[in-house]
Structure formats: C-alpha cells, structure tokens
Design a protein around this motif. Structure first.
Motif, PDB file in Angstrom:
ATOM      1  N   LYS A 158       0.835  -1.211   0.000  1.00 13.75           N
ATOM      2  CA  LYS A 158       0.000   0.000   0.000  1.00 13.75           C
ATOM      3  C   LYS A 158       0.870   1.261   0.000  1.00 13.75           C
ATOM      4  CE  LYS A 158      -3.923  -1.981   2.550  1.00 13.75           C
ATOM      5  NZ  LYS A 158      -4.670  -1.959   3.840  1.00 13.75           N
ATOM      6  N   MET A 159       1.890   1.274   0.875  1.00 13.70           N
ATOM      7  CA  MET A 159       2.752   2.450   0.970  1.00 13.70           C
ATOM      8  C   MET A 159       3.526   2.665  -0.320  1.00 13.70           C
ATOM      9  SD  MET A 159       3.235   4.866   3.187  1.00 13.70           S
ATOM     10  CE  MET A 159       2.912   4.215   4.837  1.00 13.70           C
ATOM     11  N   LYS A 160       3.931   1.574  -0.967  1.00 10.77           N
ATOM     12  CA  LYS A 160       4.658   1.702  -2.233  1.00 10.77           C
ATOM     13  C   LYS A 160       3.768   2.321  -3.301  1.00 10.77           C
ATOM     14  CE  LYS A 160       7.934   1.155  -5.293  1.00 10.77           C
ATOM     15  NZ  LYS A 160       8.530  -0.141  -5.660  1.00 10.77           N
ATOM     16  N   LEU A 161       2.497   1.957  -3.333  1.00  3.45           N
ATOM     17  CA  LEU A 161       1.592   2.547  -4.317  1.00  3.45           C
ATOM     18  C   LEU A 161       1.415   4.039  -4.064  1.00  3.45           C
ATOM     19  CD1 LEU A 161      -1.193  -0.164  -4.805  1.00  3.45           C
ATOM     20  CD2 LEU A 161       0.826   0.289  -6.217  1.00  3.45           C
ATOM     21  N   VAL A 162       1.318   4.422  -2.791  1.00  2.00           N
ATOM     22  CA  VAL A 162       1.179   5.844  -2.460  1.00  2.00           C
ATOM     23  C   VAL A 162       2.429   6.618  -2.879  1.00  2.00           C
ATOM     24  CG1 VAL A 162       0.970   7.517  -0.586  1.00  2.00           C
ATOM     25  CG2 VAL A 162      -0.463   5.477  -0.586  1.00  2.00           C
ATOM     26  N   THR A 163       3.599   6.094  -2.522  1.00  2.00           N
ATOM     27  CA  THR A 163       4.836   6.803  -2.879  1.00  2.00           C
ATOM     28  C   THR A 163       5.048   6.816  -4.389  1.00  2.00           C
ATOM     29  OG1 THR A 163       6.200   4.818  -2.560  1.00  2.00           O
ATOM     30  CG2 THR A 163       5.945   6.276  -0.667  1.00  2.00           C
ATOM     31  N   ASN A 164       4.699   5.713  -5.059  1.00  5.95           N
ATOM     32  CA  ASN A 164       4.856   5.674  -6.510  1.00  5.95           C
ATOM     33  C   ASN A 164       3.887   6.594  -7.224  1.00  5.95           C
ATOM     34  OD1 ASN A 164       7.011   3.963  -6.521  1.00  5.95           O
ATOM     35  ND2 ASN A 164       6.050   2.368  -7.751  1.00  5.95           N
ATOM     36  N   LEU A 165       2.710   6.807  -6.619  1.00  2.00           N
ATOM     37  CA  LEU A 165       1.765   7.750  -7.212  1.00  2.00           C
ATOM     38  C   LEU A 165       2.395   9.145  -7.275  1.00  2.00           C
ATOM     39  CD1 LEU A 165      -2.027   8.099  -6.539  1.00  2.00           C
ATOM     40  CD2 LEU A 165      -0.576  10.108  -6.469  1.00  2.00           C
ATOM     41  N   VAL A 166       2.922   9.591  -6.153  1.00  2.00           N
ATOM     42  CA  VAL A 166       3.517  10.929  -6.096  1.00  2.00           C
ATOM     43  C   VAL A 166       4.780  10.995  -6.960  1.00  2.00           C
ATOM     44  CG1 VAL A 166       4.529  12.676  -4.579  1.00  2.00           C
ATOM     45  CG2 VAL A 166       2.529  11.360  -3.809  1.00  2.00           C
ATOM     46  N   LEU A 167       5.613   9.962  -6.872  1.00  2.00           N
ATOM     47  CA  LEU A 167       6.845   9.927  -7.654  1.00  2.00           C
ATOM     48  C   LEU A 167       6.554   9.964  -9.149  1.00  2.00           C
ATOM     49  CD1 LEU A 167       9.961   9.450  -7.708  1.00  2.00           C
ATOM     50  CD2 LEU A 167       9.445   7.006  -7.782  1.00  2.00           C
ATOM     51  N   GLY A 168       5.608   9.133  -9.583  1.00  2.00           N
ATOM     52  CA  GLY A 168       5.273   9.077 -11.006  1.00  2.00           C
ATOM     53  C   GLY A 168       4.709  10.384 -11.522  1.00  2.00           C
ATOM     54  N   LEU A 169       3.887  11.041 -10.711  1.00  2.00           N
ATOM     55  CA  LEU A 169       3.334  12.324 -11.135  1.00  2.00           C
ATOM     56  C   LEU A 169       4.416  13.404 -11.167  1.00  2.00           C
ATOM     57  CD1 LEU A 169      -0.150  12.343  -9.361  1.00  2.00           C
ATOM     58  CD2 LEU A 169       0.367  11.890 -11.775  1.00  2.00           C
ATOM     59  N   ASN A 170       5.381  13.328 -10.243  1.00  2.00           N
ATOM     60  CA  ASN A 170       6.525  14.241 -10.318  1.00  2.00           C
ATOM     61  C   ASN A 170       7.275  14.057 -11.640  1.00  2.00           C
ATOM     62  OD1 ASN A 170       6.310  15.625  -7.892  1.00  2.00           O
ATOM     63  ND2 ASN A 170       7.594  14.200  -6.763  1.00  2.00           N
ATOM     64  N   ARG A 171       7.447  12.808 -12.026  1.00  2.00           N
ATOM     65  CA  ARG A 171       8.159  12.497 -13.277  1.00  2.00           C
ATOM     66  C   ARG A 171       7.364  13.002 -14.485  1.00  2.00           C
ATOM     67  NH1 ARG A 171       9.687   7.486 -11.833  1.00  2.00           N
ATOM     68  NH2 ARG A 171       7.721   6.620 -12.548  1.00  2.00           N
ATOM     69  N   ALA A 172       6.054  12.778 -14.469  1.00  2.00           N
ATOM     70  CA  ALA A 172       5.212  13.238 -15.575  1.00  2.00           C
ATOM     71  C   ALA A 172       5.177  14.760 -15.644  1.00  2.00           C
ATOM     72  CB  ALA A 172       3.795  12.683 -15.422  1.00  2.00           C
ATOM     73  N   ALA A 173       5.146  15.415 -14.474  1.00  5.92           N
ATOM     74  CA  ALA A 173       5.146  16.881 -14.448  1.00  5.92           C
ATOM     75  C   ALA A 173       6.456  17.437 -15.012  1.00  5.92           C
ATOM     76  CB  ALA A 173       4.935  17.375 -13.018  1.00  5.92           C
ATOM     77  N   LEU A 174       7.574  16.808 -14.673  1.00  6.15           N
ATOM     78  CA  LEU A 174       8.853  17.245 -15.221  1.00  6.15           C
ATOM     79  C   LEU A 174       8.878  17.060 -16.733  1.00  6.15           C
ATOM     80  CD1 LEU A 174      11.777  18.203 -14.951  1.00  6.15           C
ATOM     81  CD2 LEU A 174      12.430  15.821 -14.497  1.00  6.15           C
ATOM     82  N   ALA A 175       8.385  15.915 -17.203  1.00  3.94           N
ATOM     83  CA  ALA A 175       8.351  15.668 -18.646  1.00  3.94           C
ATOM     84  C   ALA A 175       7.501  16.727 -19.363  1.00  3.94           C
ATOM     85  CB  ALA A 175       7.794  14.272 -18.917  1.00  3.94           C
ATOM     86  N   GLU A 176       6.349  17.050 -18.793  1.00  4.15           N
ATOM     87  CA  GLU A 176       5.487  18.051 -19.422  1.00  4.15           C
ATOM     88  C   GLU A 176       6.144  19.422 -19.381  1.00  4.15           C
ATOM     89  OE1 GLU A 176       0.948  19.838 -18.990  1.00  4.15           O
ATOM     90  OE2 GLU A 176       1.365  17.738 -18.485  1.00  4.15           O
ATOM     91  N   GLY A 177       6.800  19.733 -18.261  1.00  3.49           N
ATOM     92  CA  GLY A 177       7.475  21.022 -18.153  1.00  3.49           C
ATOM     93  C   GLY A 177       8.600  21.170 -19.165  1.00  3.49           C
TER      94      GLY A 177
END
Length: 271
Positions: A158-177
């Motif tokens: 469960k904790m890995k999914l939560v951390t990966n959610l935030v991590l993945g969105l950080n990565r996607a935000a950087l890519a979009e930026g």
C-alpha cells in the motif's frame, strides 16, 4: 532460526534490474530467474526456496509470486522478503497463508531504482510481523539508507503505491514542463538548471531530468512496470484519482510508441 540474518544463506528469485542489484549488495550466493542466463548457482526456484533461509522475491507482480510459491517446498522458518510492487490485498492474504506453514513473509517494497539501491540510497517500506522486520534490519542496511515498518502484511505494498503515485506524477510533471520549455524555444539544459533552483524542485529532476533531455532511456526502472503500478493504484482506490488516470493514459501512449521496455523517463515521449 539457526543463523542471524546477516549470516544466513541468502538468495534472490527474479534476477532483473532490482534482483541483480540486491544480489550484489547483499552478497547473496544464489539467484534464480526464468531467464536461465541470469541464474547463479540455482537450478530452479524450488531449489532456492528449499535450501536457503532468507529469500528475496523480485518479481513483476503478485500473481507471478503466487505461481512461483505454489509449487515450492517451503520449509518452516523460511523468511520471504517480497520486494514486488503487487496488489496489497493479495499480498496480505499471502502473508496469512504462509504463516500457517510457519513461513515468515514481509512485503518489503523499495522506494528507489536499482541504480539508487547500488548507492544505498533507497527506502524499504515493510509490512508484516515487526519481530521479523527487526531481525532483517541488518540485512536491509546492506542496501538501504533506511527501513521502516509500516504495518501488517500488505501495508508495504500500500505504501509503495502511495509513494509511486507521487513519484510518477513528479516524473510526468517534469516531462510536461520540459516539453513545454522546448515548445517555448527555451534551452532545455538551462531550463532544468532553473527548475532545480526554483520552488518546483524535486529529486526526480536529479535522476531523470538529464535522461529526458538527452533521450537516454537506458532502463533504471522500466516504463511498463510503472504503468502496471498505476493500474494497481486505480484498482485499489475507492476514491477518484484523476491525475493518476491521466498519467495512465500518458504511459499507455508511450507503450504504444514502443517505449514500454525503456526507462520510465521515456514518459516524455508521450508529449
């Protein structure tokens, strides 16, 4: 158990990027993989499970974990450390079933890539019996900067999914930026430097920014694996996750473009 976890025979099942890194850092003497070219002193998964006292499972999903364990000869006292990012409910159920066989199970998920693990720069988030977790602290310290116990079996997933959610969105935000910067005719290298100095900074800029700019998608963690994680998040949640739903679509587009086996920084290709 006859030995402490620092001296017990240690093995790895699943010798991909993470499994290979774990073997190197823990000093495991045996490793098995479906790809026989990756096997080390192991003829089968059952060979490893029946002879070693601590076994790391580094497999693509919890369904494969079950398949590997179903036909295995599991001896009482065995410690299974499952690093798989899997379904939390399945992993909790697996922990209960294994306990009836006298097998100790930790869903000890890892926050960080195989490259970071080789630098002892990952976090272990473990679910399971606290006493077993404490027995494994010394082993975790061989490859992690920190290890935390987060609850009963399934909690690590469960904790890995939560951390990966935030991590993945950080990565996607950087890519979009960065894609936005290119569209505005800004120098991407200078843009990344400014982003690092700004309030927008995240550690993902240090690990993935240059890869996005140079288009070096040599895998540290595969994009298709993160897509699997995002699908698990959406399936596990009883509330809407609109950003993750958009992220799923971006990752699926990148897979369609042929970047499923590339590094997850290849999400930038979806833009």
């Amino acid at each position: 158990m006859k030995h402490s976890q620092s001296t017990a025979p240690i093995a790895i099942i699943g010798m991909g990027l993470m499994g290979g890194a774990l073997m190197r850092m823990t000093g495991a003497a045996r490793g098995w993989d479906i790809d026989t070219s990756r096997c080390v002193n192991a003829a089968s998964a059952n060979d490893v499970l029946s002879t070693c006292e601590v076994v790391f499972l580094c497999l693509p999903n919890s369904g494969i974990v079950r398949e590997v364990l179903r036909a295995a000869d599991l001896k009482p006292g065995l410690i299974l450390i499952d690093t798989t990012t899997g379904d939390p409910a399945e992993m909790a159920e697996l922990g209960v079933q294994l306990a009836t066989q006298g097998v100790h199970y930790l869903d000890a998920t890892i926050s960080g890539s195989s490259a970071q693990l080789l630098k002892r720069d990952v976090l272990v988030m473990a679910g399971g019996e606290r006493a077993v977790f404490e027995q494994c602290r010394e082993l975790f310290a061989k490859f992690a900067r920190e290890a935390v116990h987060v609850g009963p079996c399934g909690s690590g997933a469960k904790m890995k999914l939560v951390t990966n959610l935030v991590l993945g969105l950080n990565r996607a935000a950087l890519a979009e930026g960065l894609a936005f910067a290119w569209d505005l005719d800004l120098n991407p290298v200078e843009t990344l430097d400014v982003l690092r100095r700004s309030m927008a900074y995240s550690r993902i800029m240090d690990t993935k920014g240059e890869k996005m700019i140079t288009q070096d998608f040599t895998p540290q963690a595969r994009l298709s694996q993160h897509l699997k994680d995002v699908r698990l998040m959406l399936a596990a949640s009883s509330i809407p996750l609109p950003l993750s739903e958009t992220h799923r679509q971006l990752l699926e587009k990148a897979v369609t473009l042929g970047f499923g086996d590339a590094d997850n920084s290849a999400v930038i290709k979806a833009f």
